[in-house]
Motif scaffolding. Structure first.
Motif, PDB file in Angstrom:
ATOM      1  N   ASP A  12       1.044   2.222  12.950  1.00 26.54           N
ATOM      2  CA  ASP A  12       0.854   3.393  12.102  1.00 26.54           C
ATOM      3  C   ASP A  12      -0.497   3.271  11.417  1.00 26.54           C
ATOM      4  O   ASP A  12      -0.789   2.268  10.775  1.00 26.54           O
ATOM      5  CB  ASP A  12       1.966   3.480  11.055  1.00 26.54           C
ATOM      6  CG  ASP A  12       1.828   4.712  10.175  1.00 26.54           C
ATOM      7  OD1 ASP A  12       1.559   5.811  10.713  1.00 26.54           O
ATOM      8  OD2 ASP A  12       1.964   4.565   8.947  1.00 26.54           O
ATOM      9  N   TYR A  13      -1.314   4.286  11.602  1.00 26.04           N
ATOM     10  CA  TYR A  13      -2.625   4.351  10.988  1.00 26.04           C
ATOM     11  C   TYR A  13      -2.668   5.561  10.081  1.00 26.04           C
ATOM     12  O   TYR A  13      -2.261   6.644  10.477  1.00 26.04           O
ATOM     13  CB  TYR A  13      -3.721   4.537  12.053  1.00 26.04           C
ATOM     14  CG  TYR A  13      -3.819   3.436  13.067  1.00 26.04           C
ATOM     15  CD1 TYR A  13      -4.771   2.445  12.932  1.00 26.04           C
ATOM     16  CD2 TYR A  13      -2.976   3.400  14.167  1.00 26.04           C
ATOM     17  CE1 TYR A  13      -4.882   1.445  13.872  1.00 26.04           C
ATOM     18  CE2 TYR A  13      -3.068   2.403  15.106  1.00 26.04           C
ATOM     19  CZ  TYR A  13      -4.025   1.421  14.959  1.00 26.04           C
ATOM     20  OH  TYR A  13      -4.134   0.427  15.884  1.00 26.04           O
ATOM     21  N   LYS A  14      -3.164   5.391   8.894  1.00 23.28           N
ATOM     22  CA  LYS A  14      -3.372   6.512   7.974  1.00 23.28           C
ATOM     23  C   LYS A  14      -4.855   6.568   7.660  1.00 23.28           C
ATOM     24  O   LYS A  14      -5.463   5.582   7.271  1.00 23.28           O
ATOM     25  CB  LYS A  14      -2.579   6.332   6.674  1.00 23.28           C
ATOM     26  CG  LYS A  14      -1.083   6.262   6.858  1.00 23.28           C
ATOM     27  CD  LYS A  14      -0.505   7.586   7.287  1.00 23.28           C
ATOM     28  CE  LYS A  14       1.012   7.486   7.350  1.00 23.28           C
ATOM     29  NZ  LYS A  14       1.590   8.299   8.363  1.00 23.28           N
ATOM     30  N   SER A  71       4.036  -0.020   2.356  1.00 23.13           N
ATOM     31  CA  SER A  71       3.951  -0.919   3.500  1.00 23.13           C
ATOM     32  C   SER A  71       2.695  -1.783   3.395  1.00 23.13           C
ATOM     33  O   SER A  71       1.739  -1.417   2.715  1.00 23.13           O
ATOM     34  CB  SER A  71       3.918  -0.116   4.805  1.00 23.13           C
ATOM     35  OG  SER A  71       2.797   0.739   4.825  1.00 23.13           O
ATOM     36  N   TRP A  98       0.837  -1.200   0.000  1.00 24.82           N
ATOM     37  CA  TRP A  98       0.000   0.000   0.000  1.00 24.82           C
ATOM     38  C   TRP A  98       0.867   1.244   0.000  1.00 24.82           C
ATOM     39  O   TRP A  98       1.897   1.303   0.658  1.00 24.82           O
ATOM     40  CB  TRP A  98      -0.892   0.005   1.239  1.00 24.82           C
ATOM     41  CG  TRP A  98      -1.832   1.171   1.327  1.00 24.82           C
ATOM     42  CD1 TRP A  98      -3.049   1.284   0.753  1.00 24.82           C
ATOM     43  CD2 TRP A  98      -1.626   2.380   2.065  1.00 24.82           C
ATOM     44  NE1 TRP A  98      -3.632   2.486   1.074  1.00 24.82           N
ATOM     45  CE2 TRP A  98      -2.772   3.191   1.877  1.00 24.82           C
ATOM     46  CE3 TRP A  98      -0.587   2.883   2.851  1.00 24.82           C
ATOM     47  CZ2 TRP A  98      -2.911   4.444   2.452  1.00 24.82           C
ATOM     48  CZ3 TRP A  98      -0.728   4.138   3.422  1.00 24.82           C
ATOM     49  CH2 TRP A  98      -1.882   4.904   3.231  1.00 24.82           C
ATOM     50  N   LYS A  99       0.449   2.235  -0.761  1.00 27.65           N
ATOM     51  CA  LYS A  99       1.085   3.545  -0.664  1.00 27.65           C
ATOM     52  C   LYS A  99      -0.027   4.585  -0.570  1.00 27.65           C
ATOM     53  O   LYS A  99      -1.102   4.430  -1.157  1.00 27.65           O
ATOM     54  CB  LYS A  99       2.037   3.823  -1.813  1.00 27.65           C
ATOM     55  CG  LYS A  99       1.431   3.867  -3.178  1.00 27.65           C
ATOM     56  CD  LYS A  99       2.529   4.152  -4.183  1.00 27.65           C
ATOM     57  CE  LYS A  99       1.976   4.099  -5.588  1.00 27.65           C
ATOM     58  NZ  LYS A  99       2.993   4.383  -6.572  1.00 27.65           N
ATOM     59  N   HIS A 100       0.239   5.610   0.196  1.00 28.65           N
ATOM     60  CA  HIS A 100      -0.758   6.647   0.428  1.00 28.65           C
ATOM     61  C   HIS A 100      -1.101   7.332  -0.892  1.00 28.65           C
ATOM     62  O   HIS A 100      -0.203   7.757  -1.621  1.00 28.65           O
ATOM     63  CB  HIS A 100      -0.234   7.670   1.439  1.00 28.65           C
ATOM     64  CG  HIS A 100      -1.312   8.491   2.049  1.00 28.65           C
ATOM     65  ND1 HIS A 100      -2.033   9.421   1.336  1.00 28.65           N
ATOM     66  CD2 HIS A 100      -1.812   8.504   3.309  1.00 28.65           C
ATOM     67  CE1 HIS A 100      -2.921   9.992   2.121  1.00 28.65           C
ATOM     68  NE2 HIS A 100      -2.815   9.445   3.327  1.00 28.65           N
ATOM     69  N   ARG A 112      -0.837  -3.125   4.562  1.00 23.14           N
ATOM     70  CA  ARG A 112      -1.879  -2.447   5.323  1.00 23.14           C
ATOM     71  C   ARG A 112      -3.182  -3.244   5.391  1.00 23.14           C
ATOM     72  O   ARG A 112      -3.629  -3.820   4.400  1.00 23.14           O
ATOM     73  CB  ARG A 112      -2.209  -1.086   4.683  1.00 23.14           C
ATOM     74  CG  ARG A 112      -1.068  -0.092   4.643  1.00 23.14           C
ATOM     75  CD  ARG A 112      -0.842   0.530   5.975  1.00 23.14           C
ATOM     76  NE  ARG A 112       0.355   1.353   5.976  1.00 23.14           N
ATOM     77  CZ  ARG A 112       0.503   2.414   6.732  1.00 23.14           C
ATOM     78  NH1 ARG A 112      -0.439   2.807   7.546  1.00 23.14           N
ATOM     79  NH2 ARG A 112       1.633   3.095   6.706  1.00 23.14           N
ATOM     80  N   ARG A 157      -4.097   0.488   8.202  1.00 26.91           N
ATOM     81  CA  ARG A 157      -3.271   0.181   9.372  1.00 26.91           C
ATOM     82  C   ARG A 157      -2.066  -0.653   8.951  1.00 26.91           C
ATOM     83  O   ARG A 157      -2.232  -1.736   8.379  1.00 26.91           O
ATOM     84  CB  ARG A 157      -4.099  -0.572  10.405  1.00 26.91           C
ATOM     85  CG  ARG A 157      -3.285  -0.922  11.625  1.00 26.91           C
ATOM     86  CD  ARG A 157      -4.095  -1.681  12.629  1.00 26.91           C
ATOM     87  NE  ARG A 157      -3.243  -2.016  13.762  1.00 26.91           N
ATOM     88  CZ  ARG A 157      -3.662  -2.532  14.867  1.00 26.91           C
ATOM     89  NH1 ARG A 157      -4.936  -2.779  15.034  1.00 26.91           N
ATOM     90  NH2 ARG A 157      -2.833  -2.818  15.841  1.00 26.91           N
ATOM     91  N   ASP A 158      -0.887  -0.157   9.247  1.00 28.28           N
ATOM     92  CA  ASP A 158       0.343  -0.878   8.917  1.00 28.28           C
ATOM     93  C   ASP A 158       0.355  -2.200   9.679  1.00 28.28           C
ATOM     94  O   ASP A 158       0.095  -2.241  10.880  1.00 28.28           O
ATOM     95  CB  ASP A 158       1.566  -0.032   9.297  1.00 28.28           C
ATOM     96  CG  ASP A 158       2.842  -0.538   8.659  1.00 28.28           C
ATOM     97  OD1 ASP A 158       3.016  -1.767   8.532  1.00 28.28           O
ATOM     98  OD2 ASP A 158       3.676   0.299   8.289  1.00 28.28           O
ATOM     99  N   THR A 159       0.655  -3.289   8.979  1.00 30.33           N
ATOM    100  CA  THR A 159       0.669  -4.608   9.607  1.00 30.33           C
ATOM    101  C   THR A 159       2.083  -5.123   9.853  1.00 30.33           C
ATOM    102  O   THR A 159       2.261  -6.268  10.250  1.00 30.33           O
ATOM    103  CB  THR A 159      -0.097  -5.630   8.729  1.00 30.33           C
ATOM    104  OG1 THR A 159       0.551  -5.725   7.457  1.00 30.33           O
ATOM    105  CG2 THR A 159      -1.546  -5.220   8.550  1.00 30.33           C
ATOM    106  N   THR A 160       3.083  -4.278   9.638  1.00 27.87           N
ATOM    107  CA  THR A 160       4.464  -4.665   9.922  1.00 27.87           C
ATOM    108  C   THR A 160       4.589  -4.903  11.429  1.00 27.87           C
ATOM    109  O   THR A 160       4.183  -4.052  12.222  1.00 27.87           O
ATOM    110  CB  THR A 160       5.431  -3.546   9.491  1.00 27.87           C
ATOM    111  OG1 THR A 160       5.208  -3.237   8.115  1.00 27.87           O
ATOM    112  CG2 THR A 160       6.878  -3.961   9.708  1.00 27.87           C
TER     113      THR A 160
END
Length: 173
Positions: free
Chosen positions: A57-59, A34, A23-25, A36, A49-52
């Motif tokens: 990190d939430y966007k 990252s 995913w990219k913003h 998501r 939500r980043d799953t790393t």
């Protein structure tokens, strides 16, 4: 990935939850890519939500909306008001009904939703167990009381950060 978070297929389908490995913003194409978890919050908005592992990190993409806000008008049982979308999903997964603010800063969005429509079901405020959550709980309870909305507050045990942690037993001694 949504199933790894403990969500069953019925909940995944009901809320159109998805996963994007790269995913990219959409408004910041130069930002790092990252994996998501994608949680739609409205027709034109979602949380990514980043799953790393180890990364929180939430966007938010699009206009901020209350997750599952339509439950305020349609629920057949009491509705938990949670701080996060994942917390609301945890309650729904357990058989309850919930709406997620996305942040304590979005309490005004919830109050806007309730301006013209008083919910039929009681509301149960279950925000995060921190200073921001405690203050937002106080404010919401006061506003609901003034509007004549039946409200209850759910206090989490000391050491438990949020509803999801409560369900998985984190912090409980």
């Amino acid at each position: 990935y949504p199933a790894k978070r403990g969500l069953n297929q019925e909940v995944i389908d009901r809320f159109n939850i998805g996963y994007i490995a790269e995913w990219k913003h959409p408004k910041t194409p130069t930002a790092p890519i990252s994996p998501r978890l994608i949680i739609p919050t409205g027709i034109y908005s979602y949380v990514a939500r980043d799953t790393t592992p180890g990364v929180k990190d939430y966007k938010k993409v699009g206009e901020v909306e209350i997750f599952n806000g339509q439950a305020l008008e349609t629920a057949q049982r009491p509705i938990f008001i949670t701080e996060g979308e994942i917390d609301a999903l945890s309650i729904i997964e357990a058989g309850g009904e919930a709406a997620g603010l996305g942040s304590t800063q979005n309490t005004h969005k919830l109050l806007d939703l309730l301006r013209d429509h008083k919910p039929i079901q009681p509301l149960i405020i279950a925000l995060d167990n921190d200073e921001a959550g405690t203050e937002a709980t106080r404010k919401l309870a006061e506003m609901f009381y003034l509007k004549g909305i039946q409200v209850h507050k759910k206090t989490l045990p000391q050491g438990v950060k949020d509803v999801t942690d409560y369900f998985i037993g984190k912090g409980v001694k």
